[in-house]
Design a protein around this motif. Structure first.
Motif, PDB file in Angstrom:
ATOM      1  N   HIS A 145     -30.833  12.816  29.816  1.00  0.00           N
ATOM      2  CA  HIS A 145     -29.511  12.210  29.736  1.00  0.00           C
ATOM      3  C   HIS A 145     -28.420  13.199  29.358  1.00  0.00           C
ATOM      4  CE1 HIS A 145     -30.925  12.364  25.615  1.00  0.00           C
ATOM      5  NE2 HIS A 145     -29.657  12.389  25.261  1.00  0.00           N
ATOM      6  N   TYR A 146     -27.168  12.773  29.599  1.00  0.00           N
ATOM      7  CA  TYR A 146     -25.976  13.416  29.049  1.00  0.00           C
ATOM      8  C   TYR A 146     -24.831  12.420  29.120  1.00  0.00           C
ATOM      9  CZ  TYR A 146     -24.467  14.410  33.869  1.00  0.00           C
ATOM     10  OH  TYR A 146     -24.091  14.301  35.181  1.00  0.00           O
ATOM     11  N   ILE A 147     -23.779  12.699  28.351  1.00  0.00           N
ATOM     12  CA  ILE A 147     -22.602  11.837  28.320  1.00  0.00           C
ATOM     13  C   ILE A 147     -21.371  12.721  28.484  1.00  0.00           C
ATOM     14  CG2 ILE A 147     -22.402  11.861  25.798  1.00  0.00           C
ATOM     15  CD1 ILE A 147     -21.629   8.820  26.073  1.00  0.00           C
ATOM     16  N   GLN A 148     -20.359  12.202  29.212  1.00  0.00           N
ATOM     17  CA  GLN A 148     -19.185  13.008  29.520  1.00  0.00           C
ATOM     18  C   GLN A 148     -17.946  12.121  29.581  1.00  0.00           C
ATOM     19  OE1 GLN A 148     -19.463  14.982  33.315  1.00  0.00           O
ATOM     20  NE2 GLN A 148     -17.844  16.406  32.809  1.00  0.00           N
ATOM     21  N   THR A 188     -25.165   9.401  31.886  1.00  0.00           N
ATOM     22  CA  THR A 188     -26.115   9.627  32.969  1.00  0.00           C
ATOM     23  C   THR A 188     -27.508   9.679  32.368  1.00  0.00           C
ATOM     24  OG1 THR A 188     -24.456  10.817  34.250  1.00  0.00           O
ATOM     25  CG2 THR A 188     -26.756  11.170  34.866  1.00  0.00           C
ATOM     26  N   VAL A 189     -28.374   8.778  32.809  1.00  0.00           N
ATOM     27  CA  VAL A 189     -29.754   8.694  32.330  1.00  0.00           C
ATOM     28  C   VAL A 189     -30.673   8.776  33.533  1.00  0.00           C
ATOM     29  CG1 VAL A 189     -31.459   7.313  31.089  1.00  0.00           C
ATOM     30  CG2 VAL A 189     -29.059   7.261  30.362  1.00  0.00           C
ATOM     31  N   ASN A 190     -31.541   9.776  33.523  1.00  0.00           N
ATOM     32  CA  ASN A 190     -32.488   9.996  34.624  1.00  0.00           C
ATOM     33  C   ASN A 190     -31.779  10.009  35.979  1.00  0.00           C
ATOM     34  OD1 ASN A 190     -34.665  10.180  32.829  1.00  0.00           O
ATOM     35  ND2 ASN A 190     -34.981   7.976  32.874  1.00  0.00           N
ATOM     36  N   GLY A 191     -30.604  10.657  36.013  1.00  0.00           N
ATOM     37  CA  GLY A 191     -29.866  10.831  37.260  1.00  0.00           C
ATOM     38  C   GLY A 191     -28.973   9.668  37.651  1.00  0.00           C
ATOM     39  N   ILE A 218     -28.388  18.686  29.973  1.00  0.00           N
ATOM     40  CA  ILE A 218     -29.246  17.522  30.196  1.00  0.00           C
ATOM     41  C   ILE A 218     -30.434  17.666  29.255  1.00  0.00           C
ATOM     42  CG2 ILE A 218     -30.690  16.319  31.873  1.00  0.00           C
ATOM     43  CD1 ILE A 218     -28.763  17.475  34.046  1.00  0.00           C
ATOM     44  N   GLU A 219     -30.682  16.615  28.450  1.00  0.00           N
ATOM     45  CA  GLU A 219     -31.697  16.699  27.404  1.00  0.00           C
ATOM     46  C   GLU A 219     -32.606  15.482  27.427  1.00  0.00           C
ATOM     47  OE1 GLU A 219     -29.552  18.821  23.702  1.00  0.00           O
ATOM     48  OE2 GLU A 219     -28.850  16.793  24.090  1.00  0.00           O
ATOM     49  N   SER A 220     -33.722  15.600  26.747  1.00  0.00           N
ATOM     50  CA  SER A 220     -34.555  14.457  26.391  1.00  0.00           C
ATOM     51  C   SER A 220     -35.053  14.715  24.974  1.00  0.00           C
ATOM     52  CB  SER A 220     -35.710  14.267  27.376  1.00  0.00           C
ATOM     53  OG  SER A 220     -36.598  15.348  27.300  1.00  0.00           O
ATOM     54  N   HIS A 221     -35.338  13.625  24.259  1.00  0.00           N
ATOM     55  CA  HIS A 221     -35.719  13.740  22.846  1.00  0.00           C
ATOM     56  C   HIS A 221     -36.911  12.843  22.548  1.00  0.00           C
ATOM     57  CE1 HIS A 221     -31.719  15.491  22.293  1.00  0.00           C
ATOM     58  NE2 HIS A 221     -31.207  14.415  22.863  1.00  0.00           N
ATOM     59  N   LEU A 222     -37.482  13.045  21.374  1.00  0.00           N
ATOM     60  CA  LEU A 222     -38.505  12.139  20.866  1.00  0.00           C
ATOM     61  C   LEU A 222     -37.878  10.857  20.331  1.00  0.00           C
ATOM     62  CD1 LEU A 222     -40.773  14.659  18.900  1.00  0.00           C
ATOM     63  CD2 LEU A 222     -41.191  13.658  21.162  1.00  0.00           C
TER      64      LEU A 222
END
Length: 145
Positions: free
Chosen positions: A124-127, A102-105, A83-87
């Motif tokens: 977020h993450y994608i699966q 999945t964005v912010n849960g 799960i990451e966040s970026h600039l």
């Protein structure tokens, strides 16, 4: 130093911290020019059962904007990335298969032809959640990391 003096320095300190890493990466990336971009070689991702091909990575001339475009293919059962966040903001354009972004849960399904968006700062993450391989294009736009 009292809290008032610290409060007057705080904006300058925050600006310095935010700008220094951006300049370091921006200095190492070349400016992108208009044209056609072919995919690079397939490289395994940091997470098993994933392969990516980069199309472009560089800076846009119109300011301090970093652009990266790649295509990722996830096999069935591939674990999701951390799960990451970026600039920067990220856009996913699903080419084939079914993924869950999945964005912010909050999880949402995307299938071929759908687009997902994660704005800068969101976790977020994608699966791949389908029964076939999933492939999607990722476009990242924003300040250098």
């Amino acid at each position: 130093m009292d809290r008032r003096e610290f409060a007057t320095l705080l904006p300058a300190l925050l600006s310095a911290v935010a700008v220094l890493p951006e300049r370091a990466e921006a200095a190492t990336l070349s400016n992108l020019e208009s044209g056609v971009f072919k995919p690079g070689p397939a490289t395994p991702g940091a997470v098993p059962k994933r392969v990516s091909k980069r199309y472009a990575l560089g800076m846009l001339k119109a300011g301090n904007i970093r652009l990266e475009i790649h295509e990722t293919t996830q096999e069935v059962g591939a674990p999701h990335e951390p799960i990451e966040s970026h600039l920067h903001s990220e856009i996913w354009l699903v080419r084939e298969g079914t993924v869950e972004l999945t964005v912010n849960g909050k999880a949402q399904r995307l299938s071929a032809g759908d687009m997902g968006l994660c704005v800068a700062g969101d976790k977020h993450y994608i699966q791949n959640v389908g029964d076939t391989p999933a492939s999607y294009f990722v476009v990242t736009v924003g300040p250098p990391e």
